[in-house]
Enzyme design. Sequence first.
Site, short mmCIF file in Angstrom:
data_model
loop_
_atom_site.label_atom_id
_atom_site.label_comp_id
_atom_site.label_asym_id
_atom_site.label_seq_id
_atom_site.Cartn_x
_atom_site.Cartn_y
_atom_site.Cartn_z
N GLU A 99 23.55 35.42 86.00
CA GLU A 99 22.29 36.15 86.10
C GLU A 99 21.50 36.16 84.78
O GLU A 99 20.30 36.00 84.78
CB GLU A 99 22.55 37.58 86.55
CG GLU A 99 21.26 38.22 87.02
CD GLU A 99 21.41 39.70 87.32
OE1 GLU A 99 22.51 40.24 87.13
OE2 GLU A 99 20.41 40.29 87.74
N ASP A 100 22.19 36.35 83.69
CA ASP A 100 21.49 36.60 82.43
C ASP A 100 21.40 35.41 81.48
O ASP A 100 20.74 35.49 80.46
CB ASP A 100 22.17 37.76 81.68
CG ASP A 100 22.06 39.06 82.45
OD1 ASP A 100 21.21 39.13 83.36
OD2 ASP A 100 22.83 40.00 82.15
N ASP A 162 31.65 47.43 87.36
CA ASP A 162 30.40 47.21 86.64
C ASP A 162 29.54 48.47 86.69
O ASP A 162 29.05 48.98 85.68
CB ASP A 162 29.68 46.02 87.32
CG ASP A 162 28.33 45.71 86.69
OD1 ASP A 162 28.23 45.76 85.45
OD2 ASP A 162 27.38 45.41 87.44
MN MN Z 1 27.08 44.08 84.49
#
Ligand code: MN
Length: 705
Positions: A99-100, A162
């Site tokens: 994602e990042d 998370d």
């Molecule tokens: Mn995370």
Amino acid sequence: MPDNYPTYVSYQDTRTKEDRMVDSAFREMLQIYISSNHRKKVEIIERAYQFAKEAHKGTRRRSGEPYIMHPIAVARILVEELGLGSTSICAALLHDVVEDTDYTRDDIESSFGKKIADIVEGVTKISGGIFGAQASIQAENFRKLLLSMSTDIRVILVKMADRLHNMRTLGSMRPEKQYKIAGETLYVYAPLAHRLGLSKIKRELEDLAFKYEQPQKYKEIIEKLSETEEHRESIVEEFVKPVRKMLDDAGFKYEIKARVKSAYSIYKKMETKHVEFDEIYDVYAVRVIFENEDEALEKLKCWQIYTFFTEGHKIHPERLRDWISIPKANGYRALHLTAMGPEGKWIEVQIRSRKMDDIAELGYAAHWKYKTGVQEDETELDTWMNTIKDILAHPEPNAMDFLDTIKLNLFSSEIYVFTPKGDLLTLPTGATVLDMAFAIHSQLGLHCVAGKLNHKLVPLSHKLESGDQVEIITSNSSSPNPKWIDYCHTAKAKTRIRTYLKKAGNKLIVSDEEIKEKEKEKKETEQKNSLMKKILRNPFSSRKKEGERTPGPPIDRKKTFILYPDEKVPNYHIDTCCSPLPGDDVLGFVNEDEEVVVHKVNCEIAMRLKSAFGSRLVMTKWGGNAPKFNATISVEGIDRMGILEEITDLVSKKLKINIRSLNIRTQNEVFTSEMTVIVDTAERVDNLCESLLEIKGVKFAKRIS
Ligand code: MN
């Protein structure tokens, strides 16, 4: 350094202080893994760590920490608190990479294999948040979450860890983000954690969300809990003393824990039952966990310990709960009893083996711990997971329906019913004879004509209750008709009937009642939506005509907005649904005209707004000098000479608060009164109530408006 220490050691640690901190956080996590029962797959974990560290290099969290500290913390939760192994640890370390950063799923797959890549992808897919701007997006995200969960449960376990770490570090987020995340946590993640049996995580998520949503209330309860801690412990110790001796004599290896209800569950109880902290009796609870080597003796040992409590203690006859013979749907097993302790306090006792305790605390995650290679019986939780898969495989066309079906399955509690042979079935509350027939077998459902309950015939639509023993009566000539959809409650039965009707070429697959129901729902949704729109539209619209509105300058949503109640025209608008007062915990929504509309944080409309329009949230605080307002307090107690005088003395002389009106009724020594006072903050009212309760004879004092 000692003098004789060799000075020619040439090793030099070139890492920065920060590198060392990161590395040692990773080593600590790894050490916990190594000392667990898992196979020692250290190499792949090391590689995942190096990969993630490289990928997140140079990025930081809002707290200022290097980003990689977050994936390490998530991995640690999985291994330390959930007892999971290398696959989950690797997935956790890599969970934000796709994602990042620029790395893709394929990169992860080629380095770490398909399984880990699948889990990372699953977590990435559901990272957009459950709450989108509209119900359809909300449903879609929810669907994704459940879909990934049903492919590999570890996806949701990584996601839970998370979320837990994000909640633990929520303090460094912007306040309006805190509300959004906390709201989402209470709305989706805590119930989901509960459903998966992750009760420890559920409790912590709820308490953290509560802490950020209602800091004042949270603080009060935490303070009360710590004030009463010593006393509580002494009561419990006295209570278990004789039991300890019996356990020792019988050769048990055990541990006794005094358990405290969570702050959030205390708060919920105070709110729903309208009771004060001191009136919550089950604050006292004890858990006995015993080590058990022989599975066959587990049940017997629980009942043996039960008898230790019955000797010398008075047992509450209605509070025996046997979750051993009939486990809860989330897999929970234990024996519960309530006994009279010192000072006449009821104390709840939970008796569990170590394995039962692990399952109770870790839920589905405990399966990994106890996986023996032997195919175990399908648990209730597996059954639930299969139901979810079933619903996902036959999706409802309408997003809202889908959400409702899922939520029904998430939150509804269960009933337990028996077949004539004594087999146990778990069904959601509200289930009918027809639901039961479909739960046993689709063919049984499709040919069902009635049920036989305690020798009496009952119709298909008959609602079942826990403990019912039901025989399903079938006939080969019987088959579903559209009315049947109204006779059942479970998604499974409804879906099966619809499928049958479609196949049978029956055009009329929706019954009249269902059409009516749908229309009613549609109307309600429309009403809700228009209410929402109203709330978000100009609250001052009564002052201005439609079309004449000119939006004000944009409000900075990142800054705390200060409410000035003393200005001629206040710089905010109070919403009438919950009428917050200066001093109440409040939050603001920026409407389309860039005006701040204020709600209490626990207001129901605010909850909905929060989940759907989180980006319009603005943190608010009271400032300036509040104007005076009226508050009405209800005071009740035992009447005695001079009590009225004491009350009025306290209010007007000691606290110097003006009483506007006071009426009092006395009936059989009990007085009830309503007092309206003029104050400037909600806090003053709370203080007043507290002081009133200190007067001898006053049993109840609370603000009612
Ligand atoms: Mn995370």
